[in-house]
Design a protein around this motif. Structure first.
Motif, PDB file in Angstrom:
ATOM      1  N   PHE A  81      30.043 -28.430  41.427  1.00 47.10           N
ATOM      2  CA  PHE A  81      31.374 -27.907  41.105  1.00 47.10           C
ATOM      3  C   PHE A  81      31.399 -27.010  39.876  1.00 47.10           C
ATOM      4  CE2 PHE A  81      32.140 -31.867  43.429  1.00 47.10           C
ATOM      5  CZ  PHE A  81      33.009 -31.423  44.416  1.00 47.10           C
ATOM      6  N   GLY A  82      30.296 -26.968  39.131  1.00 46.24           N
ATOM      7  CA  GLY A  82      30.253 -26.135  37.938  1.00 46.24           C
ATOM      8  C   GLY A  82      31.098 -26.677  36.800  1.00 46.24           C
ATOM      9  N   VAL A  83      31.338 -27.982  36.785  1.00 43.74           N
ATOM     10  CA  VAL A  83      32.115 -28.581  35.702  1.00 43.74           C
ATOM     11  C   VAL A  83      31.205 -29.415  34.815  1.00 43.74           C
ATOM     12  CG1 VAL A  83      34.209 -28.648  37.100  1.00 43.74           C
ATOM     13  CG2 VAL A  83      32.778 -30.671  36.992  1.00 43.74           C
ATOM     14  N   SER A  84      31.503 -29.429  33.541  1.00 47.03           N
ATOM     15  CA  SER A  84      30.737 -30.268  32.622  1.00 47.03           C
ATOM     16  C   SER A  84      31.711 -31.094  31.803  1.00 47.03           C
ATOM     17  CB  SER A  84      29.841 -29.419  31.725  1.00 47.03           C
ATOM     18  OG  SER A  84      30.611 -28.504  30.988  1.00 47.03           O
ATOM     19  N   LEU A  85      31.238 -32.234  31.364  1.00 47.71           N
ATOM     20  CA  LEU A  85      32.071 -33.166  30.609  1.00 47.71           C
ATOM     21  C   LEU A  85      31.628 -33.229  29.165  1.00 47.71           C
ATOM     22  CD1 LEU A  85      32.139 -36.163  33.100  1.00 47.71           C
ATOM     23  CD2 LEU A  85      33.901 -34.456  32.744  1.00 47.71           C
ATOM     24  N   GLU A  86      32.601 -33.272  28.290  1.00 49.14           N
ATOM     25  CA  GLU A  86      32.323 -33.523  26.884  1.00 49.14           C
ATOM     26  C   GLU A  86      32.187 -35.035  26.728  1.00 49.14           C
ATOM     27  OE1 GLU A  86      31.839 -30.958  24.868  1.00 49.14           O
ATOM     28  OE2 GLU A  86      32.352 -29.633  26.524  1.00 49.14           O
ATOM     29  N   ASP A  87      31.535 -35.469  25.673  1.00 54.35           N
ATOM     30  CA  ASP A  87      31.349 -36.903  25.452  1.00 54.35           C
ATOM     31  C   ASP A  87      32.669 -37.665  25.439  1.00 54.35           C
ATOM     32  OD1 ASP A  87      28.630 -36.601  25.354  1.00 54.35           O
ATOM     33  OD2 ASP A  87      28.518 -36.617  23.167  1.00 54.35           O
ATOM     34  N   ASP A  88      33.706 -37.069  24.851  1.00 58.21           N
ATOM     35  CA  ASP A  88      34.987 -37.778  24.745  1.00 58.21           C
ATOM     36  C   ASP A  88      35.758 -37.810  26.065  1.00 58.21           C
ATOM     37  OD1 ASP A  88      35.584 -35.060  24.668  1.00 58.21           O
ATOM     38  OD2 ASP A  88      37.257 -35.312  23.294  1.00 58.21           O
ATOM     39  N   GLU A  89      35.297 -37.069  27.068  1.00 58.23           N
ATOM     40  CA  GLU A  89      35.942 -37.076  28.384  1.00 58.23           C
ATOM     41  C   GLU A  89      35.318 -38.107  29.319  1.00 58.23           C
ATOM     42  OE1 GLU A  89      37.374 -32.679  29.432  1.00 58.23           O
ATOM     43  OE2 GLU A  89      35.211 -32.842  29.175  1.00 58.23           O
ATOM     44  N   PHE A  90      34.235 -38.683  28.911  1.00 59.29           N
ATOM     45  CA  PHE A  90      33.507 -39.597  29.766  1.00 59.29           C
ATOM     46  C   PHE A  90      34.038 -41.018  29.616  1.00 59.29           C
ATOM     47  CE2 PHE A  90      30.099 -42.393  31.017  1.00 59.29           C
ATOM     48  CZ  PHE A  90      29.673 -41.816  32.190  1.00 59.29           C
ATOM     49  N   SER A  91      34.414 -41.611  30.728  1.00 59.50           N
ATOM     50  CA  SER A  91      34.806 -43.023  30.723  1.00 59.50           C
ATOM     51  C   SER A  91      34.485 -43.597  32.094  1.00 59.50           C
ATOM     52  CB  SER A  91      36.291 -43.191  30.403  1.00 59.50           C
ATOM     53  OG  SER A  91      37.082 -42.756  31.484  1.00 59.50           O
TER      54      SER A  91
END
Length: 88
Positions: A56-66
């Motif tokens: 999908f070409g999306v990346s997550l920042e550390d604070d978005e990960f749960s």
């Protein structure tokens, strides 16, 4: 990318492929708890995250990960749509 196909369908195919699950993608319910039903652990979760970046070409920042954001296909699809700026 995913040519107008529902995000959920593309996610299910990616999850089956990346985690080598012996299940048809269509057999995965949108509300199935992935960690419980398919034994998704932290290593497998990382595979899903990498897949999101590649497919999908999306990346997550550390604070978005749960964990909650990866609990079900529906939750992951919501995250993908959010990152792509799409409506649910």
């Amino acid at each position: 990318m995913f040519q107008g196909r529902p995000v959920e369908d593309v996610l299910k195919e990616m999850i089956v492929e990346r985690l080598f699950l012996k299940v048809e993608p269509a057999a995965i319910g949108n509300e199935d708890k992935l960690m419980e039903t398919y034994e998704v652990d932290s290593v497998r979760l990382l595979e899903i995250v990498v897949g999101l970046e590649e497919v999908f070409g999306v990346s997550l920042e550390d604070d978005e990960f749960s964990i909650e954001r990866f609990e079900t296909v529906k939750a992951i699809a919501g995250l993908v749509r959010e990152k792509l700026g799409q409506k649910a």
